[in-house]
Design an enzyme around this catalytic site. Structure first.
Site, mmCIF file in Angstrom:
data_model
loop_
_atom_site.group_PDB
_atom_site.id
_atom_site.type_symbol
_atom_site.label_atom_id
_atom_site.label_comp_id
_atom_site.label_asym_id
_atom_site.label_seq_id
_atom_site.Cartn_x
_atom_site.Cartn_y
_atom_site.Cartn_z
ATOM 1 N N PRO A 122 1.658 7.855 -0.690
ATOM 2 C CA PRO A 122 1.925 8.531 -1.963
ATOM 3 C C PRO A 122 3.260 8.175 -2.613
ATOM 4 O O PRO A 122 3.623 8.743 -3.628
ATOM 5 C CB PRO A 122 1.902 10.016 -1.586
ATOM 6 C CG PRO A 122 2.383 10.025 -0.159
ATOM 7 C CD PRO A 122 1.837 8.764 0.462
ATOM 8 N N GLY A 123 4.022 7.246 -2.024
ATOM 9 C CA GLY A 123 5.175 6.708 -2.732
ATOM 10 C C GLY A 123 6.545 6.999 -2.179
ATOM 11 O O GLY A 123 7.539 6.611 -2.780
ATOM 12 N N CYS A 130 2.514 4.631 11.077
ATOM 13 C CA CYS A 130 2.938 5.917 11.625
ATOM 14 C C CYS A 130 2.017 6.261 12.784
ATOM 15 O O CYS A 130 1.419 7.331 12.839
ATOM 16 C CB CYS A 130 2.906 6.999 10.554
ATOM 17 S SG CYS A 130 3.634 8.553 11.124
ATOM 18 N N GLU A 151 -1.243 0.126 -5.153
ATOM 19 C CA GLU A 151 -2.129 1.080 -4.475
ATOM 20 C C GLU A 151 -3.569 0.747 -4.828
ATOM 21 O O GLU A 151 -3.851 0.144 -5.863
ATOM 22 C CB GLU A 151 -1.807 2.533 -4.853
ATOM 23 C CG GLU A 151 -1.218 3.350 -3.724
ATOM 24 C CD GLU A 151 -2.029 3.321 -2.444
ATOM 25 O OE1 GLU A 151 -3.276 3.245 -2.503
ATOM 26 O OE2 GLU A 151 -1.429 3.394 -1.357
ATOM 27 N N ASP A 182 2.938 -0.791 4.764
ATOM 28 C CA ASP A 182 2.867 0.530 5.395
ATOM 29 C C ASP A 182 1.384 0.847 5.529
ATOM 30 O O ASP A 182 0.798 1.539 4.709
ATOM 31 C CB ASP A 182 3.599 1.555 4.536
ATOM 32 C CG ASP A 182 3.632 2.934 5.161
ATOM 33 O OD1 ASP A 182 3.384 3.041 6.373
ATOM 34 O OD2 ASP A 182 3.890 3.905 4.434
ATOM 35 N N CYS A 194 0.878 -1.184 0.000
ATOM 36 C CA CYS A 194 0.000 0.000 0.000
ATOM 37 C C CYS A 194 0.905 1.221 0.000
ATOM 38 O O CYS A 194 1.198 1.785 1.049
ATOM 39 C CB CYS A 194 -0.958 -0.009 1.177
ATOM 40 S SG CYS A 194 -0.438 -0.951 2.628
#
Length: 512
Positions: free
Chosen positions: A313-314, A436, A336, A383, A310
């Site tokens: 944004p990269g 995170c 994604e 992630d 996942c």
């Protein structure tokens, strides 16, 4: 110096800068500007902060909205820095400021018109959180209110802010926290929702790096770190850029990430390597989790396929792509769930793709990939989507948008993603589960729920994989086989990482 002599350098203006045109008139400090000449409209810098605050209230993200507003208003240098601190500070500290505003206004914040409340928060932050003279902060905010809220509202703003200027920040904190329970008082003082304060306390206790006797002090240090303006962290993507190139452009080499740097001031977009996506803005914690997965000892011989399950944004995918190119026979696959986010990943990976690094980019539901491509990948990064409680210092609005209900919804997704990643991993392969967020429900609880229900998975010690710029294992980690980074300890976002290895299932072993 004579009593009537002007101090050298003049008085400070409304942004704390020296004003050489001030005069001493009638024994009082006054500006030379006549009242009739004073600006009645709002300061353009403060207006930008107000406009971004309103956009955030409507669902925008400050880190995306503010750069556009600064460009539109043609603000640079100190003006841009002032607008940034004002915007982020007022959003970040609104919990404390609303409590103070309620006391000063004599009414609940919910009963104040939201656009006016945003103006009051900006004024409160200048008075209590910035080096702006209180009288100037109040008068400039009243001028802003007159322009954006109307003449009638400006009188209310003036009355409230005059009361705010009557006490210091410390005096107001004592006033608005008096009689509250400990966690509630911390929530108000440090401007976090109380449920987040409780969750962070639980995460610190679970991680075990703090003794119970020091838990309160550690929690307060973490809350303070969440409210401190973070430095700009940069990553030099190996093979595409170097740390030295970033240092030559004005950055400083990071002490934690071997591919990281920090930018003390200025716009990262002014650095050629950043503009060309050979380097990027990326927290050191995010860099370290990607570096750790790439550095894990290989258990599978021959060509390898890696997967970022996942990726949007990269940022981590771009670092993994650069790292994979430095190893032989490694191909990175990136997934994604939506075409929009896949396009974001492609843009982030532009320099890697232009350099000929082989990256396969696709769109699909990561929860289904394990069933669609079983036992395919040697290393997988999960992630996972999370509450983002580990990055509150960088995303000031996040603390006000998340709710306890979000945790329940997200943990279901996280569990499915981790199971899918393990299904997609070959025997001997490795999965890194990353969030995170330090929230226990999103970290160790998810890993335990998945691994306790599978006989084909073992938990590996992730700590030796986390190395600083000097090559040493990062210090102050848990005594468990888990890595939890902390803003107040490591200076990073609160990234969590746990490694799971896929081993033969009992049925396979019996057949052998």
């Amino acid at each position: 110096m004579n009593d009537g002599e002007q101090p050298r350098g003049g008085f400070r203006d409304d942004r704390g800068r020296q004003r050489p045109d001030s005069r001493r008139v009638g024994g009082k400090n006054r500006t030379a500007t006549r009242p009739a000449d004073r600006r009645r409209g709002g300061d353009p810098v403060r207006k930008v902060a107000w406009e971004v605050s309103r956009a955030v209230a409507d669902g925008a993200y400050a880190n995306l909205e503010l750069p556009k507003a600064l460009r539109s208003a043609d603000l640079h240098g100190r003006d841009a820095a002032f607008a940034t601190e004002l915007t982020y500070g007022a959003i970040r500290m609104r919990g404390l400021y609303d409590a103070i505003i309620e006391f000063a206004a004599g009414r609940p914040a919910a009963q104040i018109d939201p656009p006016v409340l945003d103006t009051l928060r900006l004024g409160a932050h200048q008075i209590l959180g910035m080096r702006v003279p209180p009288h100037a902060a109040a008068s400039e905010t009243v001028a802003l209110a007159r322009e954006v809220n109307g003449a009638g509202a400006s009188g209310f703003v003036n009355a409230v802010l005059r009361r705010v200027t009557e006490r210091t920040r410390e005096e107001w904190i004592r006033e608005v926290t008096a009689g509250r329970p400990r966690e509630d008082a911390l929530a108000v003082e440090h401007s976090h929702p109380e449920w987040i304060v409780r969750a962070l306390r639980g995460a610190l206790r679970s991680d075990g790096i703090t003794d119970e006797s020091e838990l309160d002090a550690s929690l307060e240090a973490l809350l303070e770190a969440d409210n401190a303006a973070p430095t700009v962290s940069l990553v030099a993507r190996p093979g595409l850029a170097t740390v030295q190139e970033l240092v030559d452009a004005g950055a400083e080499a990071a002490k934690l990430s071997p591919v990281g740097a920090t930018l003390p001031s200025g716009d990262p977009a002014d650095i050629p390597a950043v503009r060309e996506t050979r380097a990027a803005v990326q927290d050191e914690g995010s860099q370290l989790v990607a570096l750790a997965l790439a550095a894990a000892p290989g258990q599978v011989d021959g060509p390898q396929d890696w997967l970022d399950l996942c990726a949007g944004p990269g940022g981590k995918a771009a670092l993994l792509a650069a790292l994979s190119a430095q190893q032989s026979d490694v191909t990175l696959f990136v997934n994604e769930i939506s075409e929009h986010r896949t396009d974001l990943v492609r843009r982030t990976l532009r320099a890697a793709l232009d350099a000929g690094i082989e990256v396969m980019i696709g769109t699909g539901d990561g929860r289904e990939l394990g069933a669609e491509e079983p036992e395919t990948y040697e290393r997988v990064l999960v992630d996972a989507p999370c509450t983002g409680l580990g990055a509150l210092r960088r995303r000031p609005e996040a603390r006000w948008r998340r709710t306890p209900g979000d945790v329940t919804d997200l943990t279901a997704i996280q569990t499915d993603l981790l199971n899918s990643a393990l299904d997609a991993t070959v025997t001997g392969g490795l999965v890194a589960y990353v969030t995170c967020s330090p929230h226990v429900a999103e970290t160790t609880a998810v890993v335990h729920a998945v691994t306790n229900g599978r006989a084909d998975v073992t938990v590996e010690d992730a700590r030796p994989l986390f190395r600083d710029a000097a090559g040493e294992q990062i210090r102050q980690l848990s005594d468990r086989p888990t890595v939890q980074l902390w803003p107040h300890v490591h200076g990073t976002d609160a990234m969590f990482s746990r490694c799971c290895a896929r081993r033969p299932s009992p049925k396979t072993e019996q057949l052998q």
